[in-house]
Motif scaffolding. Structure first.
Motif, PDB file in Angstrom:
ATOM      1  N   PHE A 142       0.827  -1.208   0.000  1.00  0.00           N
ATOM      2  CA  PHE A 142       0.000   0.000   0.000  1.00  0.00           C
ATOM      3  C   PHE A 142       0.859   1.254   0.000  1.00  0.00           C
ATOM      4  CE2 PHE A 142      -1.983   3.385   2.501  1.00  0.00           C
ATOM      5  CZ  PHE A 142      -3.068   3.659   1.681  1.00  0.00           C
ATOM      6  N   ILE A 194      -4.823   0.900  -2.394  1.00  0.00           N
ATOM      7  CA  ILE A 194      -5.757  -0.134  -1.925  1.00  0.00           C
ATOM      8  C   ILE A 194      -6.011  -1.163  -3.025  1.00  0.00           C
ATOM      9  CG2 ILE A 194      -8.080  -0.567  -1.062  1.00  0.00           C
ATOM     10  CD1 ILE A 194      -8.066   2.185   0.169  1.00  0.00           C
ATOM     11  N   VAL A 197      -3.180  -3.470  -3.257  1.00  0.00           N
ATOM     12  CA  VAL A 197      -3.159  -4.463  -2.177  1.00  0.00           C
ATOM     13  C   VAL A 197      -4.112  -5.619  -2.502  1.00  0.00           C
ATOM     14  CG1 VAL A 197      -3.791  -4.882   0.230  1.00  0.00           C
ATOM     15  CG2 VAL A 197      -2.463  -2.877  -0.369  1.00  0.00           C
TER      16      VAL A 197
END
Lengths: 231, 175
Positions: A142, A194, A197
């Motif tokens: 991230f 995000i 990830v």
């Protein structure tokens, strides 16, 4: 990034092109080496290219009331290294410069430097440091990807400020451009982090063995024996 | 494999897309009902393309994994067990969606002009003129939307195929 065609005057576009060229050439060398050593990594390579293709075409809105593109090259750098990320970025930038009049051929070097070289280098650096510090990989991915996204636009601001110092001197121009590019980019950088990830965790779950053989992640021994997935 | 989720998307998505294009006034069927800022229009086009391409890619990827296993394994057996939803990923996906929907809510009349355009505008405002024109294709409005969609579509198809293939491989395990 995406400095428009013709917006970098005489000495600058040559300078950025000359700087970017050898690094992309090194990336091509890395790319051929990786595909030779890990032929099974080719789908993963295509996936990283696809990820950059998608993210760099999305014009996402930001809370500042303007919109911008994420880059997508940070995750490629985490998995394949910054060299390969630069090659993938050049492909995307060429597509957009030739078909969409978005970016340009004279500014290709500058755009490659920001999106394909400095951004991925930041991601790779953060990734290496984060792994050394034994932080959880999701957190490191991230931070790495978000900083790489933001860094790309900081570089773009600097490139424009150097070439066309609209506010008188270079530093004030840098702040002016930074206010346009980098501030808008902050929520986008978080979003890209995000999304990266999510994809990275998917890859660890389904392609863990491959990532481990490429020395991206280390799998615990028990998992290595069982295999992460049922294959 | 289950076909119905794909069927639903395959029917719903083109209808939505058609309605979207008509309501934007690109066809002679109706005047523009939906007036969106330029960049938002492009974003919605690309999202349509991305979701569509990813669904098709996922379908073919999943089916391919299934086919390969069929030759490989005597008996196919769908992996049993409760599907668990990981809260972490739900939260993350919601966070991403919120991040890109909230700007529209707090700024309902915003233009959302691209920074790629604002930078050059700031420069041109100071009297700079670009010294060279773009050399490649210079698409018109609809062309630009379609080409951006093509870019996302290519990416989405590859991504969907990859994800579908990996998921298909795991869903059917060896005896």
């Amino acid at each position: 990034m995406h400095i428009m065609e013709g917006f970098l005057p005489h000495p600058w576009w040559e300078i950025w092109t000359i700087i970017a060229f050898p690094i992309v050439a090194y990336g091509v060398y890395r790319l051929s080496k990786i595909t030779k050593e890990h032929p099974e990594a080719k789908p993963l390579l295509a996936l990283m290219g696809a990820f950059i293709f998608i993210l760099s075409a999305l014009k996402l809105p930001s809370v500042t009331g303007s919109s911008s593109h994420p880059t997508g090259s940070g995750l490629a750098a985490v998995i394949f290294g910054p060299g390969v990320a630069s090659v993938l970025s050049v492909i995307v930038l060429l597509f957009q410069a030739l078909l969409l009049a978005h970016g340009g051929l004279t500014t290709l070097g500058a755009n490659t430097l920001s999106m394909g070289i400095v951004g991925p280098a930041i991601a790779f650096g953060v990734w290496i440091i984060g792994r050394k510090a034994r932080l959880p990989s999701s957190v490191v991915v991230f931070i790495a990807v978000a900083l790489s996204d933001l860094g790309t636009y900081v570089v773009t601001s600097a490139q424009l400020a150097l070439a066309v110092p609209i506010a008188g001197n270079v530093f004030d121009s840098f702040l002016t451009f930074g206010a346009i590019y980098a501030v808008t980019q902050i929520p986008l950088a978080i979003g890209e982090g995000i999304i990266a990830v999510l994809l990275f965790d998917f890859l660890v779950k389904y392609k863990g063995k491959l990532l481990s053989s490429m020395k991206v992640i280390k799998l615990p021994v028990s998992k290595m024996e069982k295999g992460v997935q049922v294959q | 494999m289950k076909y119905w989720p794909y069927l639903v998307i395959a029917v719903a998505l083109p209808i939505l897309l058609l309605l979207y294009i008509v309501s934007l006034g690109y066809t002679s069927l109706a005047d523009a009902v939906l007036i969106l800022p330029n960049e938002t229009e492009i974003l919605l086009f690309t999202v349509f393309a991305g979701v569509g391409a990813a669904t098709i890619g996922h379908f073919f990827g999943y089916r391919r994994a299934e086919r390969v296993k069929r030759n490989d394994v005597r008996k196919l057996e769908q992996k049993q067990g409760q599907k668990t939803i990981n809260v972490k990923y739900v939260v993350l996906i919601l966070a991403v969606l919120a991040l890109f929907i909230v700007p529209f809510l707090i700024n309902p009349n915003g233009e959302f002009g691209g920074t790629d355009g604002q930078g050059p505008e700031a420069i041109e405002g100071e009297g700079y003129t670009p010294w060279v024109e773009p050399m490649g294709v210079r698409p018109d409005d609809l062309g630009e939307r379609l080409l951006f969609s093509l870019q996302v579509g290519i990416g989405g198809a590859i991504l969907g195929f990859f994800v579908g293939h990996e998921r298909g491989k795991v869903a059917y395990k060896r005896d």
